[in-house]
Design a protein around this motif. Structure first.
Motif, PDB file in Angstrom:
ATOM      1  N   VAL A 144     -39.075  73.173-104.980  1.00  0.00           N
ATOM      2  CA  VAL A 144     -38.370  74.281-104.325  1.00  0.00           C
ATOM      3  C   VAL A 144     -39.131  74.816-103.101  1.00  0.00           C
ATOM      4  O   VAL A 144     -38.559  75.511-102.265  1.00  0.00           O
ATOM      5  CB  VAL A 144     -38.093  75.429-105.314  1.00  0.00           C
ATOM      6  CG1 VAL A 144     -37.178  74.973-106.425  1.00  0.00           C
ATOM      7  CG2 VAL A 144     -39.391  75.981-105.889  1.00  0.00           C
ATOM      8  N   GLY A 145     -40.407  74.448-102.993  1.00  0.00           N
ATOM      9  CA  GLY A 145     -41.174  74.870-101.818  1.00  0.00           C
ATOM     10  C   GLY A 145     -40.865  74.016-100.597  1.00  0.00           C
ATOM     11  O   GLY A 145     -41.162  74.410 -99.472  1.00  0.00           O
ATOM     12  N   ARG A 146     -40.291  72.853-100.804  1.00  0.00           N
ATOM     13  CA  ARG A 146     -40.057  71.939 -99.679  1.00  0.00           C
ATOM     14  C   ARG A 146     -38.574  71.676 -99.409  1.00  0.00           C
ATOM     15  O   ARG A 146     -38.164  71.456 -98.280  1.00  0.00           O
ATOM     16  CB  ARG A 146     -40.728  70.580 -99.953  1.00  0.00           C
ATOM     17  CG  ARG A 146     -42.240  70.571 -99.811  1.00  0.00           C
ATOM     18  CD  ARG A 146     -42.772  69.138 -99.798  1.00  0.00           C
ATOM     19  NE  ARG A 146     -42.078  68.254-100.718  1.00  0.00           N
ATOM     20  CZ  ARG A 146     -41.202  67.348-100.332  1.00  0.00           C
ATOM     21  NH1 ARG A 146     -40.931  67.184 -99.062  1.00  0.00           N
ATOM     22  NH2 ARG A 146     -40.609  66.579-101.231  1.00  0.00           N
ATOM     23  N   LEU A 147     -37.780  71.676-100.464  1.00  0.00           N
ATOM     24  CA  LEU A 147     -36.376  71.270-100.300  1.00  0.00           C
ATOM     25  C   LEU A 147     -35.529  72.416 -99.748  1.00  0.00           C
ATOM     26  O   LEU A 147     -35.761  73.588-100.078  1.00  0.00           O
ATOM     27  CB  LEU A 147     -35.809  70.825-101.651  1.00  0.00           C
ATOM     28  CG  LEU A 147     -36.330  69.484-102.184  1.00  0.00           C
ATOM     29  CD1 LEU A 147     -35.901  69.290-103.639  1.00  0.00           C
ATOM     30  CD2 LEU A 147     -35.837  68.321-101.331  1.00  0.00           C
ATOM     31  N   PRO A 148     -34.531  72.109 -98.929  1.00  0.00           N
ATOM     32  CA  PRO A 148     -33.620  73.161 -98.441  1.00  0.00           C
ATOM     33  C   PRO A 148     -32.898  73.843 -99.608  1.00  0.00           C
ATOM     34  O   PRO A 148     -32.603  73.195-100.631  1.00  0.00           O
ATOM     35  CB  PRO A 148     -32.620  72.379 -97.576  1.00  0.00           C
ATOM     36  CG  PRO A 148     -33.299  71.090 -97.229  1.00  0.00           C
ATOM     37  CD  PRO A 148     -34.205  70.780 -98.384  1.00  0.00           C
ATOM     38  N   GLY A 149     -32.605  75.106 -99.447  1.00  0.00           N
ATOM     39  CA  GLY A 149     -31.962  75.893-100.488  1.00  0.00           C
ATOM     40  C   GLY A 149     -30.675  75.288-101.036  1.00  0.00           C
ATOM     41  O   GLY A 149     -30.459  75.248-102.259  1.00  0.00           O
ATOM     42  N   PRO A 150     -29.780  74.804-100.177  1.00  0.00           N
ATOM     43  CA  PRO A 150     -28.510  74.260-100.694  1.00  0.00           C
ATOM     44  C   PRO A 150     -28.708  73.067-101.636  1.00  0.00           C
ATOM     45  O   PRO A 150     -27.939  72.894-102.578  1.00  0.00           O
ATOM     46  CB  PRO A 150     -27.777  73.825 -99.417  1.00  0.00           C
ATOM     47  CG  PRO A 150     -28.323  74.721 -98.347  1.00  0.00           C
ATOM     48  CD  PRO A 150     -29.775  74.910 -98.701  1.00  0.00           C
ATOM     49  N   ILE A 151     -29.769  72.271-101.411  1.00  0.00           N
ATOM     50  CA  ILE A 151     -30.018  71.130-102.300  1.00  0.00           C
ATOM     51  C   ILE A 151     -30.429  71.639-103.675  1.00  0.00           C
ATOM     52  O   ILE A 151     -29.946  71.171-104.712  1.00  0.00           O
ATOM     53  CB  ILE A 151     -31.097  70.203-101.706  1.00  0.00           C
ATOM     54  CG1 ILE A 151     -30.537  69.424-100.509  1.00  0.00           C
ATOM     55  CG2 ILE A 151     -31.628  69.251-102.767  1.00  0.00           C
ATOM     56  CD1 ILE A 151     -31.532  68.496 -99.842  1.00  0.00           C
ATOM     57  N   VAL A 152     -31.324  72.621-103.691  1.00  0.00           N
ATOM     58  CA  VAL A 152     -31.787  73.182-104.973  1.00  0.00           C
ATOM     59  C   VAL A 152     -30.625  73.879-105.671  1.00  0.00           C
ATOM     60  O   VAL A 152     -30.437  73.754-106.889  1.00  0.00           O
ATOM     61  CB  VAL A 152     -32.951  74.165-104.735  1.00  0.00           C
ATOM     62  CG1 VAL A 152     -33.381  74.798-106.050  1.00  0.00           C
ATOM     63  CG2 VAL A 152     -34.133  73.449-104.061  1.00  0.00           C
ATOM     64  N   ASP A 153     -29.815  74.563-104.903  1.00  0.00           N
ATOM     65  CA  ASP A 153     -28.672  75.261-105.478  1.00  0.00           C
ATOM     66  C   ASP A 153     -27.711  74.258-106.133  1.00  0.00           C
ATOM     67  O   ASP A 153     -27.199  74.486-107.237  1.00  0.00           O
ATOM     68  CB  ASP A 153     -27.960  76.034-104.354  1.00  0.00           C
ATOM     69  CG  ASP A 153     -26.908  76.953-104.912  1.00  0.00           C
ATOM     70  OD1 ASP A 153     -27.257  77.773-105.783  1.00  0.00           O
ATOM     71  OD2 ASP A 153     -25.734  76.825-104.508  1.00  0.00           O
ATOM     72  N   ALA A 154     -27.489  73.133-105.454  1.00  0.00           N
ATOM     73  CA  ALA A 154     -26.564  72.126-105.992  1.00  0.00           C
ATOM     74  C   ALA A 154     -27.105  71.515-107.277  1.00  0.00           C
ATOM     75  O   ALA A 154     -26.327  71.076-108.133  1.00  0.00           O
ATOM     76  CB  ALA A 154     -26.315  71.038-104.951  1.00  0.00           C
ATOM     77  N   ALA A 155     -28.442  71.493-107.430  1.00  0.00           N
ATOM     78  CA  ALA A 155     -29.030  70.912-108.648  1.00  0.00           C
ATOM     79  C   ALA A 155     -28.545  71.651-109.891  1.00  0.00           C
ATOM     80  O   ALA A 155     -28.420  71.056-110.964  1.00  0.00           O
ATOM     81  CB  ALA A 155     -30.557  70.955-108.570  1.00  0.00           C
ATOM     82  N   ARG A 156     -28.257  72.920-109.756  1.00  0.00           N
ATOM     83  CA  ARG A 156     -27.766  73.699-110.907  1.00  0.00           C
ATOM     84  C   ARG A 156     -26.337  73.290-111.269  1.00  0.00           C
ATOM     85  O   ARG A 156     -25.876  73.554-112.364  1.00  0.00           O
ATOM     86  CB  ARG A 156     -27.810  75.202-110.593  1.00  0.00           C
ATOM     87  CG  ARG A 156     -29.198  75.709-110.288  1.00  0.00           C
ATOM     88  CD  ARG A 156     -29.149  77.190-109.918  1.00  0.00           C
ATOM     89  NE  ARG A 156     -30.436  77.673-109.418  1.00  0.00           N
ATOM     90  CZ  ARG A 156     -31.445  78.043-110.203  1.00  0.00           C
ATOM     91  NH1 ARG A 156     -31.312  77.992-111.502  1.00  0.00           N
ATOM     92  NH2 ARG A 156     -32.585  78.459-109.677  1.00  0.00           N
ATOM     93  N   ARG A 157     -25.633  72.690-110.310  1.00  0.00           N
ATOM     94  CA  ARG A 157     -24.250  72.258-110.577  1.00  0.00           C
ATOM     95  C   ARG A 157     -24.196  70.801-111.039  1.00  0.00           C
ATOM     96  O   ARG A 157     -23.194  70.370-111.597  1.00  0.00           O
ATOM     97  CB  ARG A 157     -23.410  72.432-109.308  1.00  0.00           C
ATOM     98  CG  ARG A 157     -23.349  73.893-108.840  1.00  0.00           C
ATOM     99  CD  ARG A 157     -22.654  74.006-107.496  1.00  0.00           C
ATOM    100  NE  ARG A 157     -21.266  73.574-107.588  1.00  0.00           N
ATOM    101  CZ  ARG A 157     -20.559  73.114-106.572  1.00  0.00           C
ATOM    102  NH1 ARG A 157     -21.119  73.005-105.384  1.00  0.00           N
ATOM    103  NH2 ARG A 157     -19.306  72.751-106.745  1.00  0.00           N
ATOM    104  N   THR A 158     -25.255  70.045-110.769  1.00  0.00           N
ATOM    105  CA  THR A 158     -25.227  68.617-111.108  1.00  0.00           C
ATOM    106  C   THR A 158     -26.056  68.295-112.349  1.00  0.00           C
ATOM    107  O   THR A 158     -26.064  67.135-112.776  1.00  0.00           O
ATOM    108  CB  THR A 158     -25.746  67.759-109.922  1.00  0.00           C
ATOM    109  OG1 THR A 158     -27.050  68.215-109.564  1.00  0.00           O
ATOM    110  CG2 THR A 158     -24.806  67.863-108.733  1.00  0.00           C
ATOM    111  N   HIS A 159     -26.742  69.279-112.890  1.00  0.00           N
ATOM    112  CA  HIS A 159     -27.555  69.048-114.090  1.00  0.00           C
ATOM    113  C   HIS A 159     -27.137  70.023-115.189  1.00  0.00           C
ATOM    114  O   HIS A 159     -27.161  71.244-114.957  1.00  0.00           O
ATOM    115  CB  HIS A 159     -29.047  69.225-113.786  1.00  0.00           C
ATOM    116  CG  HIS A 159     -29.577  68.206-112.819  1.00  0.00           C
ATOM    117  ND1 HIS A 159     -29.365  68.305-111.459  1.00  0.00           N
ATOM    118  CD2 HIS A 159     -30.282  67.068-113.018  1.00  0.00           C
ATOM    119  CE1 HIS A 159     -29.927  67.271-110.856  1.00  0.00           C
ATOM    120  NE2 HIS A 159     -30.493  66.496-111.782  1.00  0.00           N
ATOM    121  N   PRO A 160     -26.827  69.520-116.371  1.00  0.00           N
ATOM    122  CA  PRO A 160     -26.433  70.428-117.460  1.00  0.00           C
ATOM    123  C   PRO A 160     -27.566  71.356-117.887  1.00  0.00           C
ATOM    124  O   PRO A 160     -27.309  72.463-118.359  1.00  0.00           O
ATOM    125  CB  PRO A 160     -26.063  69.477-118.602  1.00  0.00           C
ATOM    126  CG  PRO A 160     -25.754  68.168-117.939  1.00  0.00           C
ATOM    127  CD  PRO A 160     -26.645  68.106-116.738  1.00  0.00           C
TER     128      PRO A 160
END
Lengths: 308, 279
Positions: free
Chosen positions: A134-150
């Protein structure tokens, strides 16, 4: 913990030491249970995990992630092989897969990949954790991880209340149909398949392509035209744009049959009859997009680059 | 048009239309057989005049050849459809017996030109199976056959299969534009040309039926020009049938693209005993 079905977690972390502190106990737990463990992550993280595991690290399969995450369908195939081999003895597989999201124009493609894993491996005995720095990745990518991982590890491991099953997720983030370059040349409609292939070979040869990559192009066209005819009940139409470095092909039917957005992402099962064509087309293409206009046309467009 | 130089083991189809080019084709086919000391036969639909005329065109005396047993003839419907029924195993047994009889009578082999009755269009699957197995028979026995099809009766789809299942085809134009072909006459299976979803299913069953007639558990793909997912799956099915019959199978001289599709489809998992040797 359910050891019989697929589990797919996102692990949000800051820095290699933080990641190792979470993953080392999880890996050790797997090794104690005699579960094969595959770890695909950054070189820095591998060093940190090796140090944390000590001699046990020798029992873990480590792979540096830049080579692993180059082309989503090929990555799926690699995971498929690893999971099949690991589960062949009856054990569950534990895997760590830290996606390389590449440049911004590839972010959506790799996010779709994360969602698709839930479908492809739904029946497999595997527990996959995808670290997100989360220190390197753009926010939208991290945000999408919550939608793609149960499940999401953010401190504690917990179910994600924003998880969206893949069919629904892909509906919100469809693979866009990239534009057809100006100057694409259509093939005559209804051309016999062998003549169609010869026409592709002639055009590729004129553009300076070697025979190996030309045959990939020929195969993709053949599979997509077969699908178009199967769905529409009549031959589809096709066109090709090609230069010395890349080709863009298009196949369309005249019906507009909706296509399952997950079609062609799962490796064919050994006993499977039919349905392998789109998988092959996805594997051999750099990108492939599908758009259905009901009652009008289903358009499949793909790009293949000539290897340097 | 090519029929000269036809050896034993030759199994070909010729189609004819209103411009009936059969006589010239059959004449050359018979010439080759007589020169090689083989017994020749004509199986005709409406009498056997065409066989006799073919011999006359070649400068032979049919009566003299018949008296010396070098030429025999039969009615096609009686030969293929005794009692109105077509039986693959019986017909192949008949041909084996005719070959044995020719050898017993001092000939070097048996060569037949046969007109194919239109009634067989009603039983396409057994007929296709028969043709595939006849090709294998031509490899196993001193036997060669020229199958004569009326292009006004058999449709293009049927000809696609007919052409595929004969080691050679002869046409009045001399062109050989077959998309796919299968040969079993060498004792192994040779699959060549282009196989895709449009023809893979049609040739699967005939090839499978010929597997027990093979001499070697080998599938040779050196003439395979293209194979898509459906074609590669079909070849995998055939390979598994060969493995079941012989206990082992080898796919030899496979083009790179075939091996690539095989791997993309993970067929090595479905058929772990099958070894593929690339060309």
């Amino acid at each position: 913990m359910n050891a019989t079905t697929f589990q797919h977690d996102a692990l949000l972390y800051r820095g290699a030491a933080s990641l190792a502190s979470r993953l080392v106990p999880w890996i050790e737990e797997g090794l104690r249970a005699e579960e094969p463990v595959h770890v695909v992550t950054t070189e820095r993280n591998i060093d940190e995990l090796r140090a944390g595991l000590g001699p046990s690290a020798d029992d873990v399969e480590f792979v540096e992630n830049t080579g692993w995450y180059r082309h989503p369908p090929t990555t799926i195939a690699a995971w498929h092989d690893a999971i099949r081999e690991g589960t062949s003895g009856g054990a569950r597989v534990r895997a760590v897969g830290e996606v390389v999201f590449h440049d911004e124009d590839q972010h959506a493609g790799w996010t779709r990949y994360e969602s698709i894993l839930n479908h492809v491996f739904a029946e497999d005995r595997a527990w996959v954790i995808c670290p997100y720095d989360v220190g390197r990745l753009p926010g939208p990518i991290v945000d999408a991880a919550r939608r793609t991982h149960p499940m999401v590890w953010n401190g504690a491991r917990a179910a994600s209340d924003r998880y969206t099953p893949p069919a629904g997720f892909l509906a919100t983030m469809p693979e866009p149909l990239r534009p057809m370059p100006h100057g694409a040349v259509p093939f005559p409609k209804g051309l016999p398949s062998s003549q169609m292939r010869e026409e592709v070979r002639v055009r590729a040869s004129a553009a300076g392509w070697d025979s190996a990559r030309t045959e990939d192009l020929v195969l993709v066209f053949t599979e997509l035209l077969t699908n178009a005819e199967r769905h529409a009940g009549e031959p589809g139409t096709a066109s090709l744009w090609i230069d010395a470095d890349r080709a863009v092909g298009e196949v369309r039917d005249g019906v507009g049959t909706p296509i399952d957005p997950l079609a062609g992402f799962s490796p064919p099962r050994p006993s499977q009859i039919g349905g392998a064509g789109l998988w092959i087309a996805r594997r051999l293409s750099d990108w492939l997009g599908i758009e259905a206009v009901p009652g009008e046309a289903t358009i499949v467009r793909f790009g293949i680059s000539r290897p340097i | 048009m090519r029929t000269s130089g036809t050896d034993l083991g030759w199994h070909a189809a010729v189609r004819f239309g209103p411009d009936d080019a059969r006589i010239d084709v059959v004449s050359r086919f018979f010439d080759d057989g007589l020169r090689a000391g083989q017994r020749i036969a004509y199986i005709g639909l409406d009498g056997v005049d065409l066989g006799r005329r073919s011999l006359e065109v070649g400068g032979h005396d049919p009566d003299e050849l018949e008296e010396t047993g070098r030429f025999v003839s039969a009615d096609a419907r009686q030969a293929y459809l005794p009692g109105g029924r077509f039986d693959v195993a019986d017909r192949l047994r008949d041909y084996r017996a005719l070959v044995a009889e020719a050898l017993h009578d001092g000939f070097s082999g048996f060569r037949v030109a046969a007109e194919v009755p239109e009634e067989l269009t009603d039983v396409p699957a057994p007929w296709a199976s028969y043709e595939a197995r006849a090709d294998a028979l031509a490899g196993a026995e001193p036997f060669s056959a020229l199958c004569i099809y009326d292009g006004r009766i058999w449709d293009e789809r049927s000809f696609g299969l007919i052409d595929a299942l004969h080691g050679d085809t002869v046409s009045a134009t001399g062109r050989n534009d077959r998309v796919v072909h299968v040969r079993a006459r060498s004792g192994k299976l040779e699959i060549g040309g282009e196989i895709d979803a449009g023809n893979a299913d049609a040739i699967r069953d005939p090839i499978l039926s010929a597997v027990p007639d093979l001499r070697d558990p080998v599938i040779d793909l050196h003439e395979l020009r293209f194979s898509d997912a459906a074609g590669t799956r079909m070849i995998a099915d055939v390979a598994q049938e060969v493995e079941r019959s012989f206990g082992r199978v080898e796919i030899r001289r496979a083009p790179r693209m075939f091996a690539r599709v095989w791997n993309l489809m993970d067929l090595g998992v479905a058929a772990p005993g099958i070894r593929i040797e690339e060309s």
